[in-house]
Design a protein around this motif. Structure first.
Motif, PDB file in Angstrom:
ATOM      1  N   THR A 177       0.799  -1.226   0.000  1.00 31.88           N
ATOM      2  CA  THR A 177       0.000   0.000   0.000  1.00 31.88           C
ATOM      3  C   THR A 177       0.835   1.281   0.000  1.00 31.88           C
ATOM      4  N   GLY A 178       1.830   1.344   0.871  1.00 34.53           N
ATOM      5  CA  GLY A 178       2.635   2.561   0.983  1.00 34.53           C
ATOM      6  C   GLY A 178       3.359   2.868  -0.318  1.00 34.53           C
ATOM      7  N   ALA A 179       3.829   1.826  -0.983  1.00 33.08           N
ATOM      8  CA  ALA A 179       4.506   2.012  -2.265  1.00 33.08           C
ATOM      9  C   ALA A 179       3.505   2.461  -3.327  1.00 33.08           C
ATOM     10  N   SER A 180       2.289   1.936  -3.264  1.00 31.90           N
ATOM     11  CA  SER A 180       1.264   2.352  -4.228  1.00 31.90           C
ATOM     12  C   SER A 180       0.944   3.833  -4.097  1.00 31.90           C
ATOM     13  N   SER A 181       0.929   4.342  -2.859  1.00 31.64           N
ATOM     14  CA  SER A 181       0.602   5.764  -2.676  1.00 31.64           C
ATOM     15  C   SER A 181       1.693   6.629  -3.303  1.00 31.64           C
ATOM     16  N   GLN A 183       3.625   5.626  -5.814  1.00 33.72           N
ATOM     17  CA  GLN A 183       3.511   5.430  -7.264  1.00 33.72           C
ATOM     18  C   GLN A 183       2.426   6.332  -7.854  1.00 33.72           C
ATOM     19  N   LEU A 184       1.309   6.471  -7.144  1.00 35.02           N
ATOM     20  CA  LEU A 184       0.221   7.330  -7.648  1.00 35.02           C
ATOM     21  C   LEU A 184       0.685   8.781  -7.740  1.00 35.02           C
ATOM     22  N   LEU A 270      12.854   7.556  -9.102  1.00 37.15           N
ATOM     23  CA  LEU A 270      13.250   7.370 -10.501  1.00 37.15           C
ATOM     24  C   LEU A 270      12.256   6.532 -11.283  1.00 37.15           C
ATOM     25  N   GLY A 271      11.536   5.651 -10.597  1.00 33.69           N
ATOM     26  CA  GLY A 271      10.618   4.799 -11.333  1.00 33.69           C
ATOM     27  C   GLY A 271       9.838   3.890 -10.411  1.00 33.69           C
ATOM     28  N   ALA A 272       8.831   3.233 -10.975  1.00 28.07           N
ATOM     29  CA  ALA A 272       7.996   2.303 -10.217  1.00 28.07           C
ATOM     30  C   ALA A 272       7.529   1.197 -11.153  1.00 28.07           C
ATOM     31  N   GLY A 273       7.331   0.029 -10.579  1.00 27.73           N
ATOM     32  CA  GLY A 273       6.822  -1.082 -11.371  1.00 27.73           C
ATOM     33  C   GLY A 273       5.882  -1.914 -10.545  1.00 27.73           C
ATOM     34  N   GLY A 410      -2.765 -11.163  -1.588  1.00 28.87           N
ATOM     35  CA  GLY A 410      -3.668 -10.819  -2.679  1.00 28.87           C
ATOM     36  C   GLY A 410      -2.893 -10.619  -3.964  1.00 28.87           C
ATOM     37  N   GLY A 411      -1.566 -10.785  -3.907  1.00 25.05           N
ATOM     38  CA  GLY A 411      -0.763 -10.798  -5.125  1.00 25.05           C
ATOM     39  C   GLY A 411      -0.439  -9.446  -5.698  1.00 25.05           C
ATOM     40  N   GLN A 412      -0.441  -8.396  -4.846  1.00 22.74           N
ATOM     41  CA  GLN A 412      -0.197  -7.065  -5.364  1.00 22.74           C
ATOM     42  C   GLN A 412       1.237  -6.646  -5.046  1.00 22.74           C
ATOM     43  N   ASN A 413       2.057  -6.537  -6.070  1.00 19.36           N
ATOM     44  CA  ASN A 413       3.490  -6.301  -5.911  1.00 19.36           C
ATOM     45  C   ASN A 413       3.871  -4.966  -6.523  1.00 19.36           C
ATOM     46  N   VAL A 414       4.571  -4.140  -5.751  1.00 18.40           N
ATOM     47  CA  VAL A 414       4.991  -2.829  -6.231  1.00 18.40           C
ATOM     48  C   VAL A 414       6.450  -2.621  -5.838  1.00 18.40           C
ATOM     49  N   CYS A 415       7.276  -2.183  -6.777  1.00 21.08           N
ATOM     50  CA  CYS A 415       8.660  -1.865  -6.485  1.00 21.08           C
ATOM     51  C   CYS A 415       8.931  -0.426  -6.904  1.00 21.08           C
TER      52      CYS A 415
END
Lengths: 422, 381
Positions: A177-181, A183-184, A270-273, A410-415
């Protein structure tokens, strides 16, 4: 102007403010000092009775205003810690007055909790005592309950407090979640929708029911007699993660906007995936496809090759499964000579919805100070984990770029890929 | 870089039924009547779930058992959208954006514990609560309850794995999801996205959350026009859309149901001059609305927001018919905005309306507007 655009022609995104609340302390300085010292923030739970709980330890943030009153509900706790972290970040960014961009809030789902339910139930009687219809009748006029437990409530109050623009966006991708915020916020600035974004990850779910639920999934360490030794990512005797809480906030800004107003640039995003897994609700596909995909996509999104990553801030929960899969991902992405990787969770525990944001802040501090935080409790190496996990002691190293991993139930992966200021 | 974005598939499940037919029929019939259950959750009327042949969209019983009704409803509707778009083969690279509320609690367990513990002093209640929960909670219920697990189930059951984001915040969450999905496709980050939400009405746990607002209608169902003090009736609703760049849809020969002209949302503090009406007026600035555009209103029925929305709608010049879809479907929270987009897309494709403005005024916070355009003949070739 090419110095303000990235390899894909997008706005370069700078970090100009950071704030932290963790079990190691209030504020960035205290938390970071504790982390570099290898201090554990895990302790016995004192906030509520722990009889009949398999796990009675956690990372806890003791809020001063909570003394002498019943514990805060999760949304109250999340909002307070988020506000503390955001205030620190906004102050460091030197932004006075209304915040000049949107709010992205990573937070846990919330709901009416046991203290409220029992309080309502005590006001019911007769045959219907304790029933939902009777509790609903007893809750008439309780607009405070409604506003506290709405999913949009925390974001609305934070948006009001910091004067962010537009609709506050709240997001949950479990442990990512924290990485998603972040990324947004990154994307909104990259596409020119906003010049700045306030990105927060916050978690406050240390309460009996969530702990029992995670225990039922066999996810938690039950090393209750040695709280500070319970979180053992990448170590042979690891047996689960330790629940924790806290918050992090980052002020993101286009480099152009930051330079124009003379703000100090603390680092770059620099980026997100990201990549979702379709294998199982709590386990990764054994081929590691989604984890590997998220790591590779993030590195490519930053316009980099794997060899240009100097250090990896691990998801590193300390569950047998996660650490095994993360090792697989490391070897697949980086080959035979992966960069050092360490887990902040060995010290602060798993802050769930806040983890991705807290670890992004620690990643930027790692770059700033040239110090790799350790993975503590590394006593018996796991031969199936051939990684340099920076065991037990912090280490100096020149770090220009960090990959920060977040992998969720739940399979949600963010780097994320974080970099040094230009 | 701004690529046009189309809606190429809809998956809609409501108390009226599932798929295109019952909903298009309701749009065509001015006197269409809703399906209401006034008894099961009295004093609150609700619009119930229709019976679904779950195996058609969730073939594995094991998957069905791992979900509660709202997740099954959403996963089912998501599958309908993929089928309608002919997009099963695209799922691996498809972005997934879900607007989610809270999952079902074990109501029987909650009530048993409340009955037992309410009589005890707090000092005794704490340890006993732990014991009752440790023995009573089912492990699978946690996963059925987590908000991000609707998305997780859609990934598992339908293989949608390009990315996965779950937005929270009642009605606003869906507007965030649709707006962000559209922006990402328009700027070239991917070609397809599955976006939507689900709400299973008839849940005591959710009624406990919403009833203290005083906004729920009590007693017999009447249409919005007959509720002088307002009132919200919750409706079971699963609504998903397949969004696709026009370029990608053309290349694979897929038809566009509607083109997304604009999606905007904001959040007034709803105090002083910072009203929902002013927020909507600001969002509406410069929207390319043409005379005769139809309005698909996502009004919840809650009095304050409804007055604000009516005042906003009064400012629209040469608007066509205004349809308050809660009169057909009830209010489905996170699913309402995508459901109204789906209805508007159906009406456009059927030639019932020349252009559509879709509104969302959240029961507490959040204002959203979207403009849908017909997909031109030349575009379909």
């Amino acid at each position: 102007m090419s110095g303000l655009r990235d390899h894909a022609g997008r706005h370069i995104v700078a970090v100009t403010g950071m704030g932290l609340v963790t079990p190691l302390g209030f504020g960035v300085a205290e938390s970071w000092a504790g982390l570099l010292a290898g201090r554990s923030g895990i302790s016995r739970i004192t906030r509520f009775p722990t009889e009949h709980l398999k796990t009675s330890i956690a990372g806890q943030v003791v809020l001063p205003e909570e003394a002498g009153r019943p514990p805060f509900s999760s949304p109250e706790r999340v909002e307070r810690m988020a506000a503390l972290a955001a205030a620190e970040a906004v102050a460091q960014a030197g932004i006075g007055g209304p915040f000049p961009g949107p709010l992205f809030l990573g937070m846990p789902p919330v709901e009416v909790e046991w203290p409220q339910r029992l309080e309502l139930a005590r006001r019911t009687n007769g045959e219907a005592a304790g029933s939902y219809p009777a509790m609903i009748a007893a809750a008439a006029g309780r607009g405070d309950l409604f506003e506290m437990f709405l999913f949009g409530g925390i974001g609305e109050r934070l948006a009001d407090r910091f004067g962010t623009r537009g609709a506050p966006v709240s997001v949950t991708t479990a442990c990512a979640t924290g990485a998603s915020s972040i990324q947004l916020g990154l994307e909104a600035i990259q596409r020119g929708e906003a010049a700045a974004a306030l990105c927060i990850g916050a978690e406050g779910s240390v309460a009996p029911e969530p702990m029992i639920r995670f225990s039922l999934l066999s996810a938690l360490s039950a090393r209750n007699e040695e709280p500070e030794r319970a979180s053992r990512p990448f170590e042979k005797t690891r047996e689960g993660f330790v629940m924790s809480e806290g918050a992090a906030a980052l002020v993101l800004e286009s480099l152009e906007s930051a330079q124009a107003r003379g703000a100090e640039v603390l680092g770059l995003v620099l980026g997100a995936g990201e990549r979702a897994d379709s294998f199982h609700r709590t386990r990764s596909n054994p081929d590691g496809g989604a984890i590997i995909g998220a790591m590779r996509t993030a590195i490519a999104d930053a316009g980099l090759e794997a060899a240009q990553i100097d250090y990896v801030n691990a998801h590193g929960t300390g569950t047998p499964e996660n650490d095994k899969m993360e090792t697989l991902g490391m070897r697949a992405v980086f080959g035979d000579a992966p960069p050092p990787i360490s887990s902040n969770k060995s010290m602060i525990g798993h802050t769930l919805s806040a983890a991705g944001a807290i670890e992004a802040v620690f990643s930027l501090l790692t770059i700033r100070d040239g110090m790799l935080p350790p993975t503590i409790n590394h006593e018996v190496p796991d031969p199936t984990i051939p990684l340099d996990v920076v065991p037990n002691r912090a280490r100096a190293a020149k770090v220009g770029r960090v990959l920060s991993n977040s992998f969720g139930f739940g399979g949600q992966n963010v780097c994320l890929v974080l970099g040094a200021a230009p | 870089m701004s690529e046009p974005v189309w809606i190429t598939g809809i998956g809609l499940v409501s108390s009226l039924g599932e798929g295109v037919e019952p909903h298009l029929a309701a749009l065509r019939a001015p006197d269409a009547k809703p399906v209401v259950d006034a008894a099961s959750f009295a004093p609150f009327p609700i619009h119930p779930l229709p019976s679904l042949a779950l195996d058609a969209q969730i073939p594995k019983k094991g998957d069905q058992r791992q979900m509660e009704p709202w997740q099954r409803l959403g996963t089912y509707a998501a599958g309908l959208a993929l089928d309608h778009a002919g997009a099963r083969g695209l799922a691996g690279e498809m972005h997934l954006l879900v607007a989610a509320g809270g999952g079902e609690r074990d109501v029987a367990l909650d009530e048993a514990i409340c009955r037992e513990l309410a009589a005890l002093p707090p000092g005794e209640a704490g340890p006993l609560l732990n014991e009752r929960l440790a023995n009573g909670l089912r492990p699978t219920l946690f996963l059925a309850q987590l908000s991000n697990l609707l998305a997780g189930n859609i990934s598992i059951v339908h293989g949608v794995t390009g990315s996965s984001r779950t937005f929270m915040g009642e009605e606003s969450a869906a507007a965030d999801a649709v707006r962000i999905a559209t922006a990402r496709l328009a700027e070239g980050r991917g070609e397809t996205a599955l976006v939507g939400g689900a709400y299973a009405a008839g849940r005591w746990d959710m009624l406990l959350l919403f009833s203290p607002s005083g906004g729920l209608l009590r007693g017999d169902w009447v249409p919005l026009a007959g509720r002088p003090g307002g009132g919200m009736v919750t409706g079971s609703l699963g609504a998903f859309l397949v969004l696709e760049t026009a370029r990608h849809a053309r290349a694979r020969g897929a038809r566009g149901l509607a083109a997304i002209g604009a999606v905007r949302n904001g959040a007034a503090r709803r105090r002083g001059g910072d009203t929902a009406r002013a927020s909507a007026l600001a969002l509406a600035e410069g929207l390319p609305l043409r005379p005769g555009h139809a309005v698909f209103s996502g009004a919840s029925g809650v009095a304050g927001a409804l007055e604000e929305e009516r005042a906003f709608l009064d400012t629209l010049t040469e608007a066509g018919p205004v349809r308050f879809t809660t009169d057909l479907l009830g209010h489905g929270m996170e699913a309402s905005f995508p459901a109204n987009l789906a209805l508007a897309a159906l009406a456009l494709q059927a030639g019932l309306v020349p252009q559509a403005l879709v509104t969302g005024f959240g029961l507490w916070r959040g204002e959203a507007l979207a403009v849908l355009e017909p997909v031109g003949e030349e575009a379909e070739g």
